[in-house]
Design a protein around this motif. Structure first.
Motif, PDB file in Angstrom:
ATOM      1  N   SER A 251      12.361  14.056  37.358  1.00  0.00           N
ATOM      2  CA  SER A 251      12.183  13.452  38.632  1.00  0.00           C
ATOM      3  C   SER A 251      13.517  13.899  39.544  1.00  0.00           C
ATOM      4  O   SER A 251      13.472  13.353  40.620  1.00  0.00           O
ATOM      5  CB  SER A 251      12.077  11.961  38.525  1.00  0.00           C
ATOM      6  N   GLY A 252      14.443  14.395  39.076  1.00  0.00           N
ATOM      7  CA  GLY A 252      15.660  14.984  39.718  1.00  0.00           C
ATOM      8  C   GLY A 252      16.784  13.981  39.504  1.00  0.00           C
ATOM      9  O   GLY A 252      18.080  14.160  40.105  1.00  0.00           O
ATOM     10  N   ARG A 253      16.681  12.917  38.642  1.00  0.00           N
ATOM     11  CA  ARG A 253      17.711  12.004  38.653  1.00  0.00           C
ATOM     12  C   ARG A 253      18.655  12.377  37.403  1.00  0.00           C
ATOM     13  O   ARG A 253      18.242  13.158  36.582  1.00  0.00           O
ATOM     14  CB  ARG A 253      17.373  10.602  38.122  1.00  0.00           C
ATOM     15  N   PRO A 254      19.949  12.069  37.402  1.00  0.00           N
ATOM     16  CA  PRO A 254      20.816  12.698  36.225  1.00  0.00           C
ATOM     17  C   PRO A 254      20.385  12.113  35.013  1.00  0.00           C
ATOM     18  O   PRO A 254      19.870  10.748  34.863  1.00  0.00           O
ATOM     19  CB  PRO A 254      22.139  12.074  36.586  1.00  0.00           C
ATOM     20  N   LEU A 255      20.186  12.839  34.069  1.00  0.00           N
ATOM     21  CA  LEU A 255      19.509  12.566  32.682  1.00  0.00           C
ATOM     22  C   LEU A 255      20.746  11.527  31.770  1.00  0.00           C
ATOM     23  O   LEU A 255      20.266  10.642  31.230  1.00  0.00           O
ATOM     24  CB  LEU A 255      19.423  13.819  31.654  1.00  0.00           C
ATOM     25  N   ARG A 256      21.937  11.851  32.032  1.00  0.00           N
ATOM     26  CA  ARG A 256      22.958  10.942  31.331  1.00  0.00           C
ATOM     27  C   ARG A 256      22.611   9.372  31.929  1.00  0.00           C
ATOM     28  O   ARG A 256      22.992   8.553  31.126  1.00  0.00           O
ATOM     29  CB  ARG A 256      24.155  11.603  31.604  1.00  0.00           C
ATOM     30  N   LEU A 257      22.582   9.379  33.197  1.00  0.00           N
ATOM     31  CA  LEU A 257      22.591   7.983  33.888  1.00  0.00           C
ATOM     32  C   LEU A 257      21.178   7.289  33.225  1.00  0.00           C
ATOM     33  O   LEU A 257      21.361   6.230  33.075  1.00  0.00           O
ATOM     34  CB  LEU A 257      22.628   8.247  35.378  1.00  0.00           C
ATOM     35  N   ARG A 258      20.256   8.129  33.173  1.00  0.00           N
ATOM     36  CA  ARG A 258      18.744   7.472  32.656  1.00  0.00           C
ATOM     37  C   ARG A 258      19.157   7.021  31.094  1.00  0.00           C
ATOM     38  O   ARG A 258      18.808   5.691  30.942  1.00  0.00           O
ATOM     39  CB  ARG A 258      17.826   8.498  32.810  1.00  0.00           C
ATOM     40  N   VAL A 259      19.703   7.698  30.409  1.00  0.00           N
ATOM     41  CA  VAL A 259      19.706   7.317  28.905  1.00  0.00           C
ATOM     42  C   VAL A 259      20.792   6.300  28.847  1.00  0.00           C
ATOM     43  O   VAL A 259      20.892   5.121  28.004  1.00  0.00           O
ATOM     44  CB  VAL A 259      20.282   8.500  28.149  1.00  0.00           C
ATOM     45  N   HIS A 260      22.043   6.289  29.804  1.00  0.00           N
ATOM     46  CA  HIS A 260      22.986   5.088  29.856  1.00  0.00           C
ATOM     47  C   HIS A 260      22.362   3.944  29.969  1.00  0.00           C
ATOM     48  O   HIS A 260      22.634   2.855  29.535  1.00  0.00           O
ATOM     49  CB  HIS A 260      24.180   5.659  30.696  1.00  0.00           C
ATOM     50  N   GLN A 261      21.232   3.818  30.975  1.00  0.00           N
ATOM     51  CA  GLN A 261      20.881   2.675  31.629  1.00  0.00           C
ATOM     52  C   GLN A 261      19.637   2.107  30.358  1.00  0.00           C
ATOM     53  O   GLN A 261      19.738   0.844  29.946  1.00  0.00           O
ATOM     54  CB  GLN A 261      19.845   3.055  32.822  1.00  0.00           C
ATOM     55  N   SER A 262      19.249   3.197  29.657  1.00  0.00           N
ATOM     56  CA  SER A 262      18.298   2.727  28.465  1.00  0.00           C
ATOM     57  C   SER A 262      19.287   2.137  27.338  1.00  0.00           C
ATOM     58  O   SER A 262      18.788   1.037  26.843  1.00  0.00           O
ATOM     59  CB  SER A 262      17.556   3.785  28.036  1.00  0.00           C
ATOM     60  N   LEU A 263      20.281   2.682  27.152  1.00  0.00           N
ATOM     61  CA  LEU A 263      21.071   2.309  25.988  1.00  0.00           C
ATOM     62  C   LEU A 263      21.839   0.822  26.424  1.00  0.00           C
ATOM     63  O   LEU A 263      21.962   0.100  25.651  1.00  0.00           O
ATOM     64  CB  LEU A 263      22.267   3.343  25.634  1.00  0.00           C
ATOM     65  N   TRP A 264      22.142   0.438  27.640  1.00  0.00           N
ATOM     66  CA  TRP A 264      22.817  -0.517  28.035  1.00  0.00           C
ATOM     67  C   TRP A 264      21.692  -1.782  27.968  1.00  0.00           C
ATOM     68  O   TRP A 264      21.946  -2.715  27.225  1.00  0.00           O
ATOM     69  CB  TRP A 264      23.116  -0.598  29.620  1.00  0.00           C
ATOM     70  N   ARG A 265      20.360  -1.587  28.442  1.00  0.00           N
ATOM     71  CA  ARG A 265      19.584  -2.590  28.154  1.00  0.00           C
ATOM     72  C   ARG A 265      19.061  -2.789  26.534  1.00  0.00           C
ATOM     73  O   ARG A 265      19.108  -3.989  26.040  1.00  0.00           O
ATOM     74  CB  ARG A 265      17.973  -1.933  28.604  1.00  0.00           C
ATOM     75  N   ILE A 266      19.165  -1.702  25.685  1.00  0.00           N
ATOM     76  CA  ILE A 266      19.090  -1.820  24.303  1.00  0.00           C
ATOM     77  C   ILE A 266      20.187  -2.452  23.757  1.00  0.00           C
ATOM     78  O   ILE A 266      20.037  -3.561  22.931  1.00  0.00           O
ATOM     79  CB  ILE A 266      19.003  -0.421  23.520  1.00  0.00           C
ATOM     80  N   TYR A 267      21.388  -2.304  24.090  1.00  0.00           N
ATOM     81  CA  TYR A 267      22.632  -2.999  23.691  1.00  0.00           C
ATOM     82  C   TYR A 267      22.557  -4.619  23.872  1.00  0.00           C
ATOM     83  O   TYR A 267      22.792  -5.340  23.270  1.00  0.00           O
ATOM     84  CB  TYR A 267      23.962  -2.109  23.788  1.00  0.00           C
ATOM     85  N   SER A 268      22.059  -4.705  25.138  1.00  0.00           N
ATOM     86  CA  SER A 268      22.114  -6.102  25.764  1.00  0.00           C
ATOM     87  C   SER A 268      20.890  -6.881  24.817  1.00  0.00           C
ATOM     88  O   SER A 268      21.183  -8.262  24.386  1.00  0.00           O
ATOM     89  CB  SER A 268      21.580  -6.116  27.285  1.00  0.00           C
ATOM     90  N   ARG A 269      19.750  -6.337  24.779  1.00  0.00           N
ATOM     91  CA  ARG A 269      18.594  -7.095  24.105  1.00  0.00           C
ATOM     92  C   ARG A 269      19.101  -7.035  22.507  1.00  0.00           C
ATOM     93  O   ARG A 269      18.513  -8.170  21.681  1.00  0.00           O
ATOM     94  CB  ARG A 269      17.262  -6.269  24.115  1.00  0.00           C
ATOM     95  N   LEU A 270      19.766  -6.151  21.846  1.00  0.00           N
ATOM     96  CA  LEU A 270      20.143  -6.426  20.487  1.00  0.00           C
ATOM     97  C   LEU A 270      21.006  -7.675  20.320  1.00  0.00           C
ATOM     98  O   LEU A 270      21.043  -8.125  19.375  1.00  0.00           O
ATOM     99  CB  LEU A 270      20.796  -5.125  19.903  1.00  0.00           C
ATOM    100  N   ALA A 271      22.061  -7.559  21.357  1.00  0.00           N
ATOM    101  CA  ALA A 271      22.898  -8.723  21.245  1.00  0.00           C
ATOM    102  C   ALA A 271      22.160 -10.073  21.616  1.00  0.00           C
ATOM    103  O   ALA A 271      22.767 -11.324  20.776  1.00  0.00           O
ATOM    104  CB  ALA A 271      24.228  -8.440  22.282  1.00  0.00           C
ATOM    105  N   ASP A 272      21.037 -10.238  22.411  1.00  0.00           N
ATOM    106  CA  ASP A 272      20.598 -11.513  22.651  1.00  0.00           C
ATOM    107  C   ASP A 272      19.730 -11.742  21.510  1.00  0.00           C
ATOM    108  O   ASP A 272      19.767 -13.049  20.845  1.00  0.00           O
ATOM    109  CB  ASP A 272      19.765 -11.142  23.955  1.00  0.00           C
ATOM    110  N   ALA A 273      19.441 -10.860  20.416  1.00  0.00           N
ATOM    111  CA  ALA A 273      18.612 -11.051  19.536  1.00  0.00           C
ATOM    112  C   ALA A 273      19.487 -11.504  18.373  1.00  0.00           C
ATOM    113  O   ALA A 273      19.192 -12.587  17.599  1.00  0.00           O
ATOM    114  CB  ALA A 273      17.972  -9.936  19.049  1.00  0.00           C
TER     115      ALA A 273
END
Length: 510
Positions: A251-273
């Motif tokens: 889609s033309g977006r930076p791939l690193r930004l995309r995976v960083h956003q996913s990793l942040w959501r993953i880490y946040s949900r793991l911490a919540d769990a």
């Protein structure tokens, strides 16, 4: 001697084909012309595509498979046949009865079969020859909510061709087609197809950029399904594979930004769990804080290395850092470390101010007021709530404004400052009258009544203690009328009286 039997022998099972020999010979004398269309004695056959007629007389599975084999796309045929077999096994393994996740068999859905044929054949030809032919239509089939046309262009038609890519793009073009297929099958019942095509892009030997994007998409799918461990594994592999490359996704977006956003959501949900499973007392916050700090570092690194001129990308980086700071502040607050919590809340306020995110500022100031109140710093708590009032009022956030006024009144009430408490409660009541929140309105009414009662109790007690006729008459009159005048005219609070006059005009009787 020569007998030419012209009739079928009695008892024969099969018809005598010699009866049609000369008729067939007549047909054979009219061979195909140079264009491939059959000719007849009366002239050439009328022009028109014959392939859709063949497709309409056969099933989608047979038509698509025959066409793949006719075009020499044998690997595409094998993969499609395996997918159809997997779909049958999946449906057979389902529990008997109508299953909500199962629709018609894949082989009976003509639009999906045609899409599979087109993109699988393009992927195979690209991998086989090193060239990539762009789709004939300007917008490829990317969403199952907009299926392809029921009469696609014949595969033998010649779409506009582009210059052959170099040998380095041999597998890249094929992976691009598989990414398109993964994006096309977006409905919940086709989730297994998305996993198949994204996993096929991650196989050994695939080009790194499409493989990294496929892993990023796999991480998002696992996160969507709640499989946090698999999501974390795919996202971290994608980040390692991307390295320091400035790759863009489809889609033309930076791939690193995309995976960083996913990793942040993953880490946040793991911490919540982790925190959800921890006991209320004596919980270990170290692992949850470690995960949240990793996510916050990802967001900070994005901002430090942001050389992108795209304002939207920069705003996404800042937004992620603000969310990470707020989440860290809440965790430190829960752990009892209010000083660290306030540091991260202040960082969140700064980022939200730059982004002009009023909602984020409100959340951060509200959490900061809670930490300062827990520490017993009443003056700082009042300052936070006053800033919260200003932000909510200037941005039209009525619910936040009402909550801020009521919270300020509660602080003044705890400090026995009943006149100030009454003023804040009255302001909060005025705001709640404009909202359709009955519970908040009733809460404001009760708080106004309590604060007014406490503001009168000193005068009331003094007059009761005196117990003279001159002092008791005003009490008896006030009991009958319950008007909005203080008991002693000499001890009237001018601010409170002004608010009383306003409320009398509005029909409120606290």
């Amino acid at each position: 001697m020569c007998a030419a039997p012209s009739r079928q022998r009695p008892g024969a099972v099969l018809p005598d084909i010699r009866l049609h020999r000369f008729r067939g010979g007549t047909r054979n004398r009219h061979r195909r012309d140079g264009t491939g269309s059959a000719a007849s004695p009366a002239g050439p056959a009328p022009e028109g595509p014959a392939r859709p007629v063949c497709v309409s007389r056969t099933g989608a599975k047979q038509a698509v498979c025959v066409e793949l084999l006719r075009n020499g796309d044998h690997r595409s045929f094998s993969e499609l046949f395996s997918l159809l077999s997997a779909d049958r096994d999946r449906r057979a393994a389902a529990e008997p009865g109508p299953a909500p996740g199962l629709q018609a068999p894949l082989e009976e859905q003509r639009d999906k079969m045609e899409t599979l044929k087109v993109h699988l054949s393009r992927a195979e030809r690209a991998e086989r020859t090193g060239t990539h032919t762009p789709p004939p239509d300007p917008q490829p089939r990317l969403s199952s909510s907009h299926p392809p046309s029921s009469s696609p262009s014949p595969p033998n038609s010649s779409p506009p061709t582009s210059a052959p890519r170099p040998l380095a793009g041999l597998w890249a073009a094929g992976c691009d087609q598989r990414l398109l297929l993964g994006g096309f099958f977006s409905s919940p019942e086709d989730m297994w197809l998305r996993f198949h095509f994204y996993h096929s892009c991650c196989q050994t030997g695939r080009p790194p950029r499409p493989a990294a994007e496929a892993r990023a998409r796999l991480a998002e799918l696992h996160l969507q399904q709640g499989d946090l461990d698999q999501a974390r594994q795919q996202a971290e592999c994608c980040l390692e594979q991307a390295g320091v490359e400035d790759w863009l996704d489809s889609s033309g977006r930076p791939l690193r930004l995309r995976v960083h956003q996913s990793l942040w959501r993953i880490y946040s949900r793991l911490a919540d769990a982790l925190l959800a499973d921890a006991p209320p007392e004596g919980a270990d916050y170290s692992e949850a804080l470690m995960l949240l700090h990793k996510g916050q570092r990802l967001a900070t690194d994005n901002n430090n290395n942001d050389n992108n001129d795209d304002d939207e990308v920069s705003a996404d980086n800042k937004q992620m850092e603000g969310e990470a700071s707020y989440q860290l502040g809440l965790t430190y607050q829960r752990a009892g470390d209010h000083d660290s919590a306030k540091q991260f809340f202040n960082r969140c306020v700064q980022i939200c101010s730059v982004l002009q995110d009023a909602d984020g500022q409100v959340m951060a100031y509200k959490a900061m007021a809670k930490s300062t109140e827990s520490q017993g710093h009443t003056h700082e708590t009042v300052q936070c709530l006053e800033k919260l009032v200003d932000i909510s009022h200037s941005n039209g956030l009525q619910h936040s404004l009402a909550d801020a006024h009521l919270s300020l009144g509660s602080i003044h009430y705890k400090r026995n400052q009943h006149i100030r408490a009454r003023q804040s409660f009255l302001r909060g009541y005025q705001v709640t009258r404009q909202l359709e929140d009955v519970d908040l309105l009733q809460r404001a009414q009760v708080l106004v009544a309590i604060s007014r009662a406490h503001s009168l109790i000193r005068t009331f007690s003094a007059q009761v203690d005196l117990a003279t006729p001159t002092d008791l008459r005003p009490l008896l009159a006030w009991r009958e009328t319950r008007d909005h005048q203080d008991l002693d005219p000499e001890c009237v609070d001018p601010v409170a009286t002004a608010w009383d006059q306003i409320l009398v005009g509005e029909g409120f009787d606290p």
